[in-house]
Scaffold this motif. Structure first.
Motif, PDB file in Angstrom:
ATOM      1  N   MET A 131      52.687  50.381  40.671  1.00  0.00           N
ATOM      2  CA  MET A 131      52.942  49.151  39.898  1.00  0.00           C
ATOM      3  C   MET A 131      53.901  49.478  38.759  1.00  0.00           C
ATOM      4  O   MET A 131      53.693  50.424  38.019  1.00  0.00           O
ATOM      5  CB  MET A 131      51.598  48.644  39.329  1.00  0.00           C
ATOM      6  N   PHE A 154      42.265  41.349  43.094  1.00  0.00           N
ATOM      7  CA  PHE A 154      43.545  42.017  42.964  1.00  0.00           C
ATOM      8  C   PHE A 154      43.367  43.495  43.252  1.00  0.00           C
ATOM      9  O   PHE A 154      42.351  44.078  42.908  1.00  0.00           O
ATOM     10  CB  PHE A 154      44.143  41.784  41.574  1.00  0.00           C
ATOM     11  N   SER A 155      44.389  44.056  43.855  1.00  0.00           N
ATOM     12  CA  SER A 155      44.244  45.417  44.350  1.00  0.00           C
ATOM     13  C   SER A 155      44.386  46.453  43.262  1.00  0.00           C
ATOM     14  O   SER A 155      43.869  47.529  43.350  1.00  0.00           O
ATOM     15  CB  SER A 155      45.290  45.686  45.430  1.00  0.00           C
ATOM     16  N   GLU A 156      45.127  46.128  42.201  1.00  0.00           N
ATOM     17  CA  GLU A 156      45.385  47.134  41.179  1.00  0.00           C
ATOM     18  C   GLU A 156      44.336  47.068  40.079  1.00  0.00           C
ATOM     19  O   GLU A 156      43.747  46.029  39.823  1.00  0.00           O
ATOM     20  CB  GLU A 156      46.756  46.888  40.538  1.00  0.00           C
ATOM     21  N   GLU A 216      51.787  43.959  45.792  1.00  0.00           N
ATOM     22  CA  GLU A 216      50.631  43.091  46.046  1.00  0.00           C
ATOM     23  C   GLU A 216      50.409  42.056  44.939  1.00  0.00           C
ATOM     24  O   GLU A 216      50.003  40.943  45.204  1.00  0.00           O
ATOM     25  CB  GLU A 216      49.346  43.925  46.185  1.00  0.00           C
ATOM     26  N   ASP A 217      50.632  42.475  43.682  1.00  0.00           N
ATOM     27  CA  ASP A 217      50.229  41.617  42.555  1.00  0.00           C
ATOM     28  C   ASP A 217      51.345  41.462  41.526  1.00  0.00           C
ATOM     29  O   ASP A 217      52.208  42.312  41.397  1.00  0.00           O
ATOM     30  CB  ASP A 217      49.054  42.225  41.773  1.00  0.00           C
ATOM     31  N   ILE A 225      51.137  40.662  37.359  1.00  0.00           N
ATOM     32  CA  ILE A 225      50.232  40.465  36.230  1.00  0.00           C
ATOM     33  C   ILE A 225      51.070  40.257  34.977  1.00  0.00           C
ATOM     34  O   ILE A 225      52.030  40.986  34.743  1.00  0.00           O
ATOM     35  CB  ILE A 225      49.295  41.676  36.023  1.00  0.00           C
TER      36      ILE A 225
END
Lengths: 147, 481
Positions: free
Chosen positions: A1, B477-479, A73-74, A76
Motif C-alpha cells: 500500500m 478491507f484487506s489492509e 484492493e483498497d 483509504i
C-alpha cells in the motif's frame, strides 16, 4: 500500500492567492462604508479573522492531517482535525474515476481525483500530477483485472 | 427486429399538463354557449389552435417512440428532431413493474416500468404504456407468468395488519401537499366555486372549535389531521390485496385497489433488507420489513415494503421463505451505557430551551401569546418522544457480522432500523470523530451501501478501538488500518 499526501505547493498558493482578494474586499468595505467607521472596521476585522482562521490555521492543519493510502484492493483517506474522519473504499466498488487537472497543475498541485462507486465516492484533493497519474493507473489496472 | 409502439392513449400523456388546463375550460365554454360551435370557435380560436399544436406535438412524440426486446436486450428508439437509441442489457434490470390503472382499463392498456441501478433516482429508467396483449407477451418472454414460478413461497398479510401499517407509516406532509394541489388545480380547472366551497367548510369547522382552542391552532391541527387521514387512505388503497411471493431469483409483490401493481424484483439486486420499528411497535413486538432495490418504492406515496406490520416471529418465519439468505446476526459492537448522555443531549436541550424561548417570545409578542403557548406545548411533545427514542437507541444500536452478512442497528429520528446487508453491497465505510469523541475514544460509523443516490447508515457513539478491530476481523478491507 502506497502513501500519498496533498501537495504543500497547493497550500502555499492558496494562502498567497487569497491575500489580494481579501485586500480588495477590505478596500471595497472601506470605500462604501466610510461613513460608518465602527461597522467598516468591524467588517474588515471579520474578513481578516476569517482569513487567519481558515487559511493560516484550518487549511495547514487539514493538509498536515490528510493522508491517502492506495493499494490494488483498497483506498483509504484520513482527513480532518476538529472532526477526524477515515474513509475506506474497496477498489472493486469503483465504477469510474473522474480526473480534474487544472491549468499548470504540474507546478501548482491542483489535481483532483474522484473515485465514484454505486452509492458513494471518495475525493482525493490537491495531489501532485505524478501522484494523481500513479493513483489512477493503480485503480485502472485493478479494475481491468477484476473485469 | 419488429419495432412496437406504445398504446395511442400515450399521446395524451405526452401532451403535457397544459392540455387539461386548456381543454377543460374550453369544453366548459362550449356548454355555456349551448353548443353554438361557430360562436365558440370565434371566441376561443386561439386556445383551440394551441390545443391542436399540443396534440400534434404529443402525436409526434408517440409516433417516434418505438421499442422491442429479445432474450438479451431491450431496445428503445426515441425522438424526432434529436434521435436517440437505448440498448439495455436484460441482466442489468433490477425491477420490472406492471401497473393496471383504473383509468387505463377501458382502453385495455397498462404501464410497464423498467429500472436498473443507473439512471435517475426519483423515477424509473423506462416507462411504457402498452396494450394488455403486449404486457402478456412481455411477461411470457421474460418468464414472468405465474406458471414460470415453481415452488412458490407466499405471504398474505391480513387487512387489519394493512390498516395498522397505513396508520403508522403514513406521511402527513405528502397528504397535505396532495390536498393543497387538489384544491388549487381543481379551482383552476373547474372554477373558483370548488375552492370557495372547500374554504367555507374549513372556516366553519375552525370557528366551531375556536371558542376553546386558538383559531390558528385549530387551523394547523386540521391541516395536519386532514393530511394524515388522506395519506392513510392513499396507503391503504395502494397496499390493498397486498401479497408477496418468492420463486427462484424472483420476488413478486402484488397490491393495489384502484390501481393494481405487480413488481418483479430480481432478488440478487436487492441492496439490503430493513426491518423497521417505532417505539410503539417495539412495545407490541411488531415490525415491518422493507427492502432497498432500485425501482421498488421509488414513486410518490410508495413505500418499499415486503411485509407490512406484523409480529417479530412472523417476520423471521416469512424471511426464511422470502429472503432466505438474510440472517439477523447478534450485535457484537454497541455503544457503552455511559454514552446515554450523548444520545439524550440534543432532545434534552430542546426540551429545556423551548419553554425559555417561548416565555421570552410571549413577553415581546403579547398579541400572539395564545398561539406561542400552544405551539410551544405541542412542540415539546415530539422532543420528549425523541428523548425516549434516543435513550432506547443507546441500548439497541450496534453492528454485527456473520457469514458475510452484516447487521446494523440504529435510529433515524423516530424510527428504529435493523439493516441486513451483504458485504458485497457495502461500497464505502467511514469512521468519524468530532473533538469530544476523540477525547472519549468513541466514533460514528457510517456505512454506504449500493444505491442510485448515496444511501448511508450511521451508527453513533461506538467504541473506536473495538470498531476498528471489528472492521479488520470482518475482513471488510484487506489492509491493516
Amino acid at each position: 500500500m502506497k502513501r500519498y499526501k496533498p501537495s504543500i505547493t497547493a497550500l502555499n498558493i492558496l494562502i498567497v492567492l487569497f491575500i489580494p482578494i481579501f485586500l480588495l474586499l477590505s478596500f471595497l468595505t472601506s470605500y462604501f462604508l466610510n461613513a460608518y467607521p465602527i461597522i467598516m472596521w468591524g467588517i474588515i476585522l471579520l474578513f481578516w479573522a476569517v482569513y487567519i482562521i481558515f487559511f493560516m490555521i484550518f487549511l495547514p492543519l487539514y493538509f498536515k492531517n490528510t493522508v491517502y493510502h492506495v493499494s490494488k484492493e483498497d483506498v483509504i483517506k484520513y482527513s480532518g482535525f476538529f472532526i477526524k474522519s477515515q474513509q475506506y473504499m474497496k477498489v472493486s466498488s469503483v465504477q469510474y474515476v473522474t480526473k480534474l487537472f487544472t491549468p499548470f497543475s504540474k507546478y501548482t498541485g491542483f489535481n483532483f481525483l474522484k473515485l465514484n462507486a454505486l452509492g458513494g465516492d471518495i475525493v482525493l484533493l490537491f495531489l501532485t500530477k505524478a501522484d494523481a497519474e500513479a493513483i489512477s493507473s493503480v485503480i485502472f489496472s485493478s479494475i481491468k483485472n477484476i473485469i | 427486429m419488429e419495432l412496437k409502439r406504445q398504446h395511442p392513449i400515450k399521446i395524451i400523456d405526452y401532451s403535457s399538463k397544459s392540455f387539461w388546463l386548456l381543454s377543460i375550460p374550453l369544453i366548459r365554454g362550449l356548454f355555456y354557449l349551448q353548443f353554438d360551435l361557430w360562436a365558440w370557435i370565434q371566441g376561443a380560436w386561439f386556445d383551440i389552435f394551441v390545443l391542436l399544436v399540443i396534440l400534434i406535438y404529443g402525436f409526434f412524440q408517440w409516433y417516434f417512440y418505438t421499442f422491442d426486446f429479445d432474450d438479451l436486450f431491450f431496445y428503445i428508439n426515441k425522438g424526432f428532431l434529436f434521435k436517440s437509441k437505448i440498448v439495455l442489457e436484460r441482466k442489468k434490470i433490477t425491477v420490472i413493474a406492471v401497473e393496471k390503472n383504473f383509468y387505463l382499463s377501458p382502453f385495455r392498456s397498462g404501464r410497464v416500468f423498467i429500472d436498473t441501478n443507473s439512471g435517475t433516482s426519483h423515477k424509473s429508467d423506462f416507462s411504457l404504456v402498452v396494450k394488455n396483449s403486449e404486457i402478456r407477451d412481455f411477461k411470457i418472454h421474460y418468464g414472468l407468468n405465474n406458471k414460470d414460478f415453481p415452488g412458490k413461497h407466499s405471504y398474505y398479510p391480513s387487512k387489519l395488519h394493512l390498516l395498522y401499517f397505513s396508520f403508522l407509516f403514513s406521511n402527513t406532509l405528502s397528504g397535505v401537499v396532495f390536498i393543497s394541489t387538489l384544491v388549487y388545480q381543481g379551482g383552476k380547472l373547474l372554477g373558483k366555486e370548488l375552492e370557495l366551497i372547500f374554504y367555507d367548510t374549513f372556516n366553519q369547522v375552525t370557528q366551531f372549535f375556536s371558542s376553546v382552542i386558538p383559531e390558528a391552532a385549530v387551523i394547523i391541527s386540521l391541516i395536519i389531521f386532514c393530511g394524515w387521514i388522506l395519506s392513510v387512505i392513499i396507503n391503504l388503497l395502494r397496499h390493498w390485496n397486498f401479497n408477496v411471493l418468492r420463486s427462484g431469483k424472483n420476488l413478486i409483490v402484488n397490491g393495489g385497489f384502484l390501481t393494481k401493481r405487480t413488481f418483479y424484483i430480481n432478488a440478487k439486486k436487492i441492496n439490503y433488507a430493513d426491518i423497521r420499528q417505532s417505539l410503539v411497535t417495539i412495545l407490541f413486538r411488531l415490525s415491518s420489513l422493507n427492502i432497498h432495490c432500485s425501482g421498488y418504492g421509488k414513486s410518490k406515496h410508495s413505500i418499499a415494503v415486503i411485509l407490512p406490520i406484523t409480529t417479530n416471529s412472523q417476520i423471521s418465519n416469512a424471511m426464511k421463505m422470502l429472503l432466505p439468505s438474510y440472517i439477523i446476526n447478534k450485535i457484537s459492537i454497541n455503544p457503552t451505557p455511559s454514552q446515554i448522555r450523548r444520545f439524550a443531549f440534543m432532545p434534552f436541550l430542546a426540551i429545556i430551551l423551548l419553554p425559555v424561548i417561548s416565555r421570552y417570545a410571549i413577553r415581546y409578542f403579547t398579541v400572539w401569546n395564545d398561539i406561542i403557548y400552544f405551539a410551544a406545548l405541542f412542540a415539546i411533545i415530539p422532543f420528549v418522544w425523541l428523548l425516549i427514542v434516543n435513550i432506547v437507541c443507546c441500548f439497541t444500536s450496534g453492528i454485527g457480522e456473520q457469514d458475510n452478512y452484516f447487521t446494523l442497528k440504529y435510529c433515524t429520528s423516530f424510527q428504529f432500523h435493523t439493516i441486513l446487508v451483504h458485504r458485497d453491497k457495502i461500497v464505502k465505510v467511514k469512521l468519524s470523530q468530532n473533538f469530544f469523541q476523540q477525547k472519549s475514544d468513541n466514533c460514528n460509523l457510517i456505512i454506504f451501501t449500493t444505491s442510485e443516490r448515496g444511501k448511508y447508515h450511521t451508527i453513533k457513539y461506538l467504541p473506536y478501538k473495538k470498531t476498528k478491530e471489528f472492521l479488520i476481523n470482518a475482513h471488510i478491507f484487506s489492509e491493516q488500518l
